[in-house]
Design a protein around this motif. Structure first.
Motif, PDB file in Angstrom:
ATOM      1  N   LEU A 190       0.823  -1.212   0.000  1.00 54.41           N
ATOM      2  CA  LEU A 190       0.000   0.000   0.000  1.00 54.41           C
ATOM      3  C   LEU A 190       0.859   1.265   0.000  1.00 54.41           C
ATOM      4  CD1 LEU A 190      -2.779  -1.123   2.490  1.00 54.41           C
ATOM      5  CD2 LEU A 190      -3.131  -0.510   0.101  1.00 54.41           C
ATOM      6  N   ILE A 191       1.987   1.230   0.727  1.00 53.56           N
ATOM      7  CA  ILE A 191       2.884   2.387   0.739  1.00 53.56           C
ATOM      8  C   ILE A 191       3.478   2.601  -0.653  1.00 53.56           C
ATOM      9  CG2 ILE A 191       5.084   3.246   1.637  1.00 53.56           C
ATOM     10  CD1 ILE A 191       4.349   1.828   4.298  1.00 53.56           C
ATOM     11  N   ILE A 192       3.923   1.526  -1.303  1.00 51.08           N
ATOM     12  CA  ILE A 192       4.444   1.640  -2.675  1.00 51.08           C
ATOM     13  C   ILE A 192       3.352   2.152  -3.612  1.00 51.08           C
ATOM     14  CG2 ILE A 192       5.387   0.356  -4.628  1.00 51.08           C
ATOM     15  CD1 ILE A 192       6.678  -1.545  -2.594  1.00 51.08           C
ATOM     16  N   MET A 193       2.124   1.665  -3.403  1.00 50.21           N
ATOM     17  CA  MET A 193       0.995   2.111  -4.223  1.00 50.21           C
ATOM     18  C   MET A 193       0.768   3.617  -4.050  1.00 50.21           C
ATOM     19  SD  MET A 193      -2.883   0.623  -3.999  1.00 50.21           S
ATOM     20  CE  MET A 193      -4.299   1.573  -4.548  1.00 50.21           C
ATOM     21  N   GLY A 194       0.817   4.080  -2.803  1.00 46.52           N
ATOM     22  CA  GLY A 194       0.629   5.508  -2.555  1.00 46.52           C
ATOM     23  C   GLY A 194       1.726   6.373  -3.138  1.00 46.52           C
ATOM     24  N   LEU A 195       2.921   5.802  -3.310  1.00 50.40           N
ATOM     25  CA  LEU A 195       4.054   6.535  -3.874  1.00 50.40           C
ATOM     26  C   LEU A 195       4.157   6.394  -5.388  1.00 50.40           C
ATOM     27  CD1 LEU A 195       6.762   5.572  -1.204  1.00 50.40           C
ATOM     28  CD2 LEU A 195       5.565   7.769  -1.412  1.00 50.40           C
ATOM     29  N   SER A 196       3.244   5.627  -5.990  1.00 49.03           N
ATOM     30  CA  SER A 196       3.344   5.310  -7.417  1.00 49.03           C
ATOM     31  C   SER A 196       2.949   6.499  -8.283  1.00 49.03           C
ATOM     32  CB  SER A 196       2.441   4.114  -7.753  1.00 49.03           C
ATOM     33  OG  SER A 196       2.852   2.977  -7.055  1.00 49.03           O
ATOM     34  N   HIS A 197       3.891   6.932  -9.116  1.00 49.43           N
ATOM     35  CA  HIS A 197       3.586   7.927 -10.145  1.00 49.43           C
ATOM     36  C   HIS A 197       3.787   7.347 -11.532  1.00 49.43           C
ATOM     37  CE1 HIS A 197       3.018  11.385  -7.436  1.00 49.43           C
ATOM     38  NE2 HIS A 197       3.946  10.809  -6.681  1.00 49.43           N
ATOM     39  N   HIS A 198       4.196   6.081 -11.574  1.00 44.37           N
ATOM     40  CA  HIS A 198       4.340   5.371 -12.832  1.00 44.37           C
ATOM     41  C   HIS A 198       3.564   4.061 -12.737  1.00 44.37           C
ATOM     42  CE1 HIS A 198       7.403   8.134 -14.338  1.00 44.37           C
ATOM     43  NE2 HIS A 198       7.952   8.084 -13.129  1.00 44.37           N
ATOM     44  N   LEU A 199       2.974   3.658 -13.827  1.00 43.71           N
ATOM     45  CA  LEU A 199       2.111   2.484 -13.833  1.00 43.71           C
ATOM     46  C   LEU A 199       2.863   1.217 -13.423  1.00 43.71           C
ATOM     47  CD1 LEU A 199      -0.677   1.289 -14.431  1.00 43.71           C
ATOM     48  CD2 LEU A 199       0.005   1.065 -16.826  1.00 43.71           C
ATOM     49  N   LEU A 200       4.109   1.073 -13.861  1.00 49.92           N
ATOM     50  CA  LEU A 200       4.866  -0.137 -13.521  1.00 49.92           C
ATOM     51  C   LEU A 200       5.050  -0.263 -12.008  1.00 49.92           C
ATOM     52  CD1 LEU A 200       7.631  -0.407 -16.285  1.00 49.92           C
ATOM     53  CD2 LEU A 200       5.649  -1.897 -15.918  1.00 49.92           C
ATOM     54  N   LEU A 202     -14.319   7.794   2.938  1.00 52.69           N
ATOM     55  CA  LEU A 202     -14.104   8.889   3.879  1.00 52.69           C
ATOM     56  C   LEU A 202     -12.624   9.254   3.959  1.00 52.69           C
ATOM     57  CD1 LEU A 202     -15.851  10.631   5.753  1.00 52.69           C
ATOM     58  CD2 LEU A 202     -15.338   9.021   7.607  1.00 52.69           C
ATOM     59  N   LEU A 203     -11.766   8.240   3.999  1.00 53.74           N
ATOM     60  CA  LEU A 203     -10.322   8.505   4.024  1.00 53.74           C
ATOM     61  C   LEU A 203      -9.866   9.224   2.754  1.00 53.74           C
ATOM     62  CD1 LEU A 203      -8.897   5.159   5.500  1.00 53.74           C
ATOM     63  CD2 LEU A 203      -8.890   7.413   6.587  1.00 53.74           C
ATOM     64  N   ILE A 204     -10.405   8.815   1.612  1.00 59.14           N
ATOM     65  CA  ILE A 204     -10.053   9.478   0.348  1.00 59.14           C
ATOM     66  C   ILE A 204     -10.515  10.934   0.375  1.00 59.14           C
ATOM     67  CG2 ILE A 204     -10.494   9.513  -2.146  1.00 59.14           C
ATOM     68  CD1 ILE A 204     -10.708   6.439  -2.004  1.00 59.14           C
ATOM     69  N   HIS A 205     -11.696  11.174   0.947  1.00 60.72           N
ATOM     70  CA  HIS A 205     -12.222  12.540   1.053  1.00 60.72           C
ATOM     71  C   HIS A 205     -11.312  13.398   1.926  1.00 60.72           C
ATOM     72  CE1 HIS A 205     -15.107  15.816   1.312  1.00 60.72           C
ATOM     73  NE2 HIS A 205     -15.019  15.760   2.645  1.00 60.72           N
ATOM     74  N   TRP A 206     -10.807  12.833   3.009  1.00 62.53           N
ATOM     75  CA  TRP A 206      -9.954  13.580   3.929  1.00 62.53           C
ATOM     76  C   TRP A 206      -8.511  13.712   3.429  1.00 62.53           C
ATOM     77  CZ3 TRP A 206     -11.709  10.499   8.870  1.00 62.53           C
ATOM     78  CH2 TRP A 206     -12.953  11.000   9.317  1.00 62.53           C
ATOM     79  N   LEU A 207      -7.966  12.611   2.893  1.00 65.65           N
ATOM     80  CA  LEU A 207      -6.527  12.526   2.649  1.00 65.65           C
ATOM     81  C   LEU A 207      -6.159  12.351   1.182  1.00 65.65           C
ATOM     82  CD1 LEU A 207      -5.775   9.963   5.535  1.00 65.65           C
ATOM     83  CD2 LEU A 207      -5.509  12.458   5.646  1.00 65.65           C
ATOM     84  N   GLU A 208      -7.129  12.280   0.286  1.00 67.07           N
ATOM     85  CA  GLU A 208      -6.934  11.879  -1.102  1.00 67.07           C
ATOM     86  C   GLU A 208      -6.481  10.424  -1.137  1.00 67.07           C
ATOM     87  OE1 GLU A 208      -4.422  14.786  -2.947  1.00 67.07           O
ATOM     88  OE2 GLU A 208      -6.055  16.255  -3.067  1.00 67.07           O
ATOM     89  N   TRP A 209      -6.431   9.844  -2.339  1.00 73.68           N
ATOM     90  CA  TRP A 209      -6.241   8.394  -2.401  1.00 73.68           C
ATOM     91  C   TRP A 209      -4.861   7.962  -1.926  1.00 73.68           C
ATOM     92  CZ3 TRP A 209      -2.742   5.590  -5.301  1.00 73.68           C
ATOM     93  CH2 TRP A 209      -2.076   6.245  -6.337  1.00 73.68           C
ATOM     94  N   ARG A 210      -3.840   8.775  -2.165  1.00 71.98           N
ATOM     95  CA  ARG A 210      -2.500   8.397  -1.718  1.00 71.98           C
ATOM     96  C   ARG A 210      -2.415   8.415  -0.192  1.00 71.98           C
ATOM     97  NH1 ARG A 210       0.882   8.352  -6.192  1.00 71.98           N
ATOM     98  NH2 ARG A 210       0.100   9.526  -7.999  1.00 71.98           N
ATOM     99  N   GLY A 211      -2.955   9.432   0.413  1.00 72.36           N
ATOM    100  CA  GLY A 211      -2.978   9.492   1.869  1.00 72.36           C
ATOM    101  C   GLY A 211      -3.800   8.364   2.465  1.00 72.36           C
ATOM    102  N   ALA A 212      -4.884   7.982   1.791  1.00 70.99           N
ATOM    103  CA  ALA A 212      -5.705   6.867   2.265  1.00 70.99           C
ATOM    104  C   ALA A 212      -4.895   5.568   2.257  1.00 70.99           C
ATOM    105  CB  ALA A 212      -6.949   6.728   1.398  1.00 70.99           C
TER     106      ALA A 212
END
Length: 399
Positions: free
Chosen positions: A90-100, A157-167
């Motif tokens: 999930l942490i790697i997912m939140g840091l992902s700016h490239h599809l790979l 709710l988390l996405i609303h508060w923190l956006e998807w990366r923060g969630a």
């Protein structure tokens, strides 16, 4: 082998809650996150949902290895570590700016799914408690039946508060803080000679004939394929049958309560052989889908039937193999059975989308009906091939 006393209510509640968190942080995550991810990154929905399919595929490929580790009394350790592995993904997912990198994140999450979802937990319970695990499995599935009702609004709710990366980061932190201590509290430490138990499990595995093994694999795979197809396409199928979007959403909302309700009913019949639970599960699923295909105006009733049958599916997955093999062999057999079902789940969105696009909603629904009817026939065949004493496999070994 002497088994510890069956798990208490506090342990079952703890395990059920942790399963809600584990499923919510993996399998059910993309239902809420896909649109925000697509809007932020510009990636296509096909690639985003393909990442989930990759995670499920990895989980299926690793399921037999997970089963072998659990048979060696590593189940508690595996489950406890699953939260950390999912959190890394999930942490790697939140840091992902490239599809790979995003796809790599789901590869990691898939490893965590193999370690920490139903298959691994049920295998661990069966290995620890033998036949006494059935009540715990039913209780856990009863609690975790509220998963989507809790995690989808919570994730939104988390996405609303923190956006998807923060969630992603928040869910990862929650998994790290809760999963490891929960499993150490709810499950006893392994006891006995691990090498002796592993050898005993390999010997007992041969008690299950190849015919029974592949019957179970096929039944579980078809049930998983139908469940995944309905989860992905139900709203679309209902709209194609003439229902408005609001009506389709309202009808689909009945699935959760029906699944929980059927699991409550199963508690009253826990002394019966699980093959009867399997028969009611596949029978209700087939009846619900046939009713929807023939009489779309009865969609609400059809989903009540389907939801009840699908609710029993998770119980059957854990309890039916447990009634057919020794506890020492259960983890290895369950791990091998999980692979084709999970691979089928991973491929279903692609195959189902192709059928729907090429042939339309009606053909898609009738194809699911045919698969459901085949599953009914397979369960009847399984019942005929079971030994006359349901608690004993052909070798005479007790579960």
């Amino acid at each position: 082998m002497v088994h510890p006393p069956k798990p208490g209510v506090s342990a079952i509640v703890t395990l059920g809650l942790i399963q809600i968190l584990s499923w919510g942080g993996s399998f059910y995550l993309m239902a809420v996150m896909a649109n925000p991810i697509a809007a932020d990154t510009g990636w296509s929905q096909q690639w985003i949902y393909g990442a989930l399919s990759l995670g499920i595929l990895i989980s299926g490929l690793l399921a037999p290895l997970s089963g072998r580790l659990i048979a060696r009394s590593c189940g508690r350790m595996l489950l406890a570590a699953s939260g950390g592995v999912m959190a890394v993904g999930l942490i790697i997912m939140g840091l992902s700016h490239h599809l790979l990198l995003f796809l790599f994140a789901w590869l990691i999450i898939g490893v965590g799914m193999a370690m920490g979802l139903y298959d691994a937990l049920f295998a661990t319970l069966g290995t620890l408690y033998g036949g006494q695990a059935r009540g715990a499995i039913t209780g856990i599935t009863l609690i975790s039946g509220f998963c989507t009702s809790l995690v989808w609004p919570g994730t939104a709710l988390l996405i609303h508060w923190l956006e998807w990366r923060g969630a992603c980061f928040a869910i990862a932190a929650l998994l790290c803080l809760t999963v490891l201590p929960a499993y150490h509290f709810a499950l006893p430490a392994p006891q006995g000679d691990l090498r002796q138990r592993a050898q005993s499990g390999r010997a007992a595995e041969s008690d299950l004939s190849a015919t029974l093994f592949w019957l179970l694999c096929t039944i579980f795979t078809l049930a998983s394929v139908i469940m995944t197809a309905i989860s992905v396409q139900l709203i679309t199928l209902l709209q194609a049958s003439g229902h408005t979007l609001a009506s389709a959403l309202a009808i689909s909302a009945i699935l959760g309560p029906c699944q929980v309700g059927s699991r409550i009913v199963d508690i009253a019949f826990k002394r019966g052989h699980p093959v009867w639970t399997a028969f009611f599960s596949v029978g209700l699923v087939a009846l619900g889908l046939l009713l929807l295909a023939c009489y779309p105006q009865w969609a609400l009733v059809s989903m009540v039937l389907y939801g009840a049958g699908n609710g029993l599916r998770a119980i059957v997955r854990g309890t039916l193999p447990l009634a057919m093999v020794k506890p020492e062999a259960y983890a290895v057999v369950a791990g091998r059975m999980a692979r084709p079902a999970l691979i089928g789940q991973a491929l279903t969105p692609l195959a189902g989308g192709y059928v729907y696009q090429q042939f339309g909603a009606s053909v898609t629904l009738w194809l699911l009906c045919v698969l459901a009817l085949i599953n009914v026939v397979l369960v009847i065949v399984l019942k005929q091939k079971l030994p006359h004493q349901p608690q004993q496999p052909a070798s005479g070994a007790r579960n």
